[in-house]
Design a protein around this motif. Structure first.
Motif, mmCIF file in Angstrom:
data_model
loop_
_atom_site.group_PDB
_atom_site.id
_atom_site.type_symbol
_atom_site.label_atom_id
_atom_site.label_comp_id
_atom_site.label_asym_id
_atom_site.label_seq_id
_atom_site.Cartn_x
_atom_site.Cartn_y
_atom_site.Cartn_z
ATOM 1 N N THR A 10 45.071 46.294 30.867
ATOM 2 C CA THR A 10 45.004 45.002 30.178
ATOM 3 C C THR A 10 43.574 44.576 29.843
ATOM 4 O OG1 THR A 10 47.089 44.265 31.175
ATOM 5 C CG2 THR A 10 45.615 42.564 30.326
ATOM 6 N N PRO A 11 42.608 44.651 30.778
ATOM 7 C CA PRO A 11 41.233 44.265 30.425
ATOM 8 C C PRO A 11 40.638 45.124 29.310
ATOM 9 C CG PRO A 11 41.489 44.386 32.808
ATOM 10 C CD PRO A 11 42.713 44.982 32.214
ATOM 11 N N ALA A 31 39.176 43.576 25.850
ATOM 12 C CA ALA A 31 37.802 43.833 25.397
ATOM 13 C C ALA A 31 37.786 44.357 23.966
ATOM 14 C CB ALA A 31 37.118 44.832 26.336
ATOM 15 N N LEU A 68 34.312 42.021 28.302
ATOM 16 C CA LEU A 68 35.120 41.121 29.108
ATOM 17 C C LEU A 68 34.448 41.031 30.477
ATOM 18 C CD1 LEU A 68 37.949 39.624 29.006
ATOM 19 C CD2 LEU A 68 38.822 41.605 30.258
ATOM 20 N N ASN A 84 33.902 39.050 34.248
ATOM 21 C CA ASN A 84 34.339 38.123 35.289
ATOM 22 C C ASN A 84 33.167 37.938 36.255
ATOM 23 O OD1 ASN A 84 35.487 36.863 37.577
ATOM 24 N ND2 ASN A 84 37.498 37.774 37.155
ATOM 25 N N LYS A 132 47.429 46.656 35.276
ATOM 26 C CA LYS A 132 46.298 45.764 35.541
ATOM 27 C C LYS A 132 44.985 46.392 35.103
ATOM 28 C CE LYS A 132 48.374 43.265 39.421
ATOM 29 N NZ LYS A 132 48.267 42.943 40.871
ATOM 30 N N VAL A 157 34.231 44.964 31.358
ATOM 31 C CA VAL A 157 34.834 45.971 30.486
ATOM 32 C C VAL A 157 34.222 45.846 29.099
ATOM 33 C CG1 VAL A 157 36.960 46.880 29.485
ATOM 34 C CG2 VAL A 157 37.003 45.851 31.768
ATOM 35 N N GLY A 211 37.934 46.081 36.427
ATOM 36 C CA GLY A 211 38.030 45.190 35.275
ATOM 37 C C GLY A 211 37.162 43.960 35.328
ATOM 38 N N TYR A 212 36.135 43.946 36.196
ATOM 39 C CA TYR A 212 35.233 42.793 36.232
ATOM 40 C C TYR A 212 34.283 42.804 35.033
ATOM 41 C CZ TYR A 212 36.629 43.046 41.183
ATOM 42 O OH TYR A 212 37.323 43.133 42.355
#
Length: 523
Positions: A298-299, A303, A310, A312, A295, A444, A441-442
């Protein structure tokens, strides 16, 4: 034939290219980070601690004498001491078939205590030896026995046995992590632990011949060998940087527009080998739907694939909603010092807070800054604890970066200063980790290069924040400079170092403030 040392053997396992380049004279080599000259790029106070542990360990051996010579003279001196019936020799040396080993301690031992399985292995694989039996002791300033220690001792065992010394057992001497110093004098048996690792060394010996042959091949071939680019190349870690990055042949064919795969966070050697088999060498070439990705990874891949951050926004807003903007918002960064030989009241490697920088952002958008630095070795860090209470607002959220570190140190402060537990616990309770939006990962950015270090994130998001030009430009230098400062009698030098340290720490706090403001502007 070039002589192979245990350091060469271990270095070849990490990167044959680096070992070969270490042995070459090259004006482009970064001498300040050259591990061939400064093993592990350790600062002087950490090297000093290692030497002190060796001195303490030697006190455990009655009648021990030190071999002070090197090369052929050292070999002859060791033989002279052993044949002179000295019960134990520190820095004993042996050489055989192009392999050279220097043992921390070589001690005589009674025949009845030898490891019979080791001796049976020696009789089957080595030539006959004469005389009494010896034990090898490797002294380490770590608190655990590590794999490298076993390989190290296996190599020593091989060389000494090949040189007609009969090795009966092998040991690693480490530091007891729970030792708490109460007196000026240190009892060696209280701080040090001796672990019999003979069985582990015996299991390593059959693998040793191949490792030795590989290292000799690296040392004696004319061509610089190629290696897989992996974490040993990572030049984001200041204390393990390779001095050859600028001209290493492994980097010559890399695509400068792409990011090498080892920048993927938490990438294991096994996983990278799997990607290498599929000819995937860059993060941009990984399928974001690959089930091998975590997890966190992946971000980072996404990116890089979309070549833009990336973001969120919902998660970022959820994070920021924890902050009451009608109250002061504090920002905290501090640096610590650690040493293997603890001060009275401390344990080995206990983190001692020495430097802090705080900022308070009021609802009016007015920022107030405070700095604190210890100017001598603290005992219970009382002044530091009181400075935190004084310099951080008593209400409102407190931002730090990787707050578990700050919290763990503050808990130590509470242990040493229990009457301040209310105020210090309040700081811990109100703390938020500004690293969370990035580590979770909010947000990246490919410019982070897979890391969520404060300096990297701050630089990418603000562009104008830079540590370039600072005398102290990374955390690994702080302890070294601070230790030099507290031990100096030169007032001008002390003040200069204090100024340099405060500039570094205060820039960290500035980064915290700017990153928070950046996230607010996003939402």
């Amino acid at each position: 034939m070039k002589i192979l040392s245990k350091t060469d053997l271990l270095r070849n396992q990490i990167c044959p290219t680096k070992l070969a380049l270490d042995k070459q004279e090259n004006p482009l080599k970064d001498r300040s980070k050259d591990e061939s000259l400064h093993s592990g790029v350790l600062s002087h106070y950490r090297r000093e601690g290692g030497y002190q542990i060796e001195d303490i360990a030697e006190q455990m051996f009655e009648g021990i004498q030190k071999s002070t010579l090197f090369g052929v003279k050292g070999l002859l001196e060791t033989q002279s001491l052993v044949f002179g019936k000295v019960p134990a020799v520190s820095q004993a040396s042996a050489q055989s078939s192009g392999n050279y080993a220097r043992a921390d301690i070589l001690a005589k031992m009674p025949q009845k205590e030898v490891n019979l399985e080791l001796r049976n292995y020696m009789r089957e694989n080595y030539r006959s030896s004469y005389g009494g039996y010896h034990a090898l002791y490797e002294v380490k300033s770590t608190t655990t026995v590590k794999k490298d220690h076993i390989v190290d001792l296996a190599f020593q065992t091989h060389v000494f046995e090949s040189s007609a010394y009969k090795i009966g057992k092998t040991f690693v001497i480490t530091v007891k992590k729970d030792f708490e110093r109460t007196d000026q004098e240190i009892n060696p048996s209280h701080i040090l632990e001796i672990t019999d690792v003979t069985d582990r060394v015996l299991n390593e010996l059959p693998n040793l011949k191949e490792k030795i042959n590989s290292a000799h091949f690296t040392l004696n071939q004319s061509e610089i060998p190629s290696s897989t680019i992996y974490k040993q190349c990572n030049h984001n870690k200041a204390d393990t940087i390779c001095p050859h990055i600028a001209y290493c042949p492994n980097w010559s064919n890399l695509d400068a527009e792409k990011t090498p795969i080892f920048y993927l966070p938490f990438l294991s050697q096994k996983k990278q080998d799997q990607y290498a088999e599929d000819n995937i060498m860059y993060i941009e070439d990984i399928d974001p739907k690959d089930k091998k990705l975590t997890k966190t990874q992946t971000p980072v891949v996404l990116a890089h694939k979309q070549d833009q951050p990336l973001i969120n926004l919902d998660k970022i807003q959820e994070f920021l909603d924890q902050v009451d903007t009608n109250l002061p918002i504090s920002f905290l960064d501090f640096e610590t010092f650690t040493k293997v030989i603890p001060e009275i009241g401390h344990k080995p490697y206990q983190l001692i807070p020495i430097l802090s920088s705080t900022g308070i952002l009021y609802p009016t958008n007015h920022l107030v800054r405070h700095d604190f630095i210890e100017t001598s070795m603290p005992s219970n860090s009382r002044f530091f604890a009181e400075s935190l209470i004084r310099n951080i607002d008593s209400i409102g959220s407190i931002f730090s970066w990787y707050m578990q570190f700050e919290k763990s140190v503050i808990k130590q402060l509470i242990h040493m200063n229990p009457d301040l537990d209310g105020e210090l616990n309040s700081i811990c309770d109100r703390m938020l980790d500004l690293r969370d939006p990035f580590s979770k990962g909010y947000y990246v950015d490919r410019g982070f290069e897979g890391t969520t270090k404060l300096k990297k994130v701050g630089h990418i998001l603000t562009q104008d924040l830079s540590y370039n030009g600072l005398e102290v430009d990374n955390g690994s230098m702080v302890g070294d400079h601070w230790y030099e400062m507290i031990n100096s009698d030169d007032i001008h030098k002390k003040n200069t170092i204090i100024t340099n340290l405060q500039k570094y720490c205060s820039l960290d706090t500035t980064s915290l403030v700017r990153i928070y403001q950046f996230l607010k502007d996003l939402t």
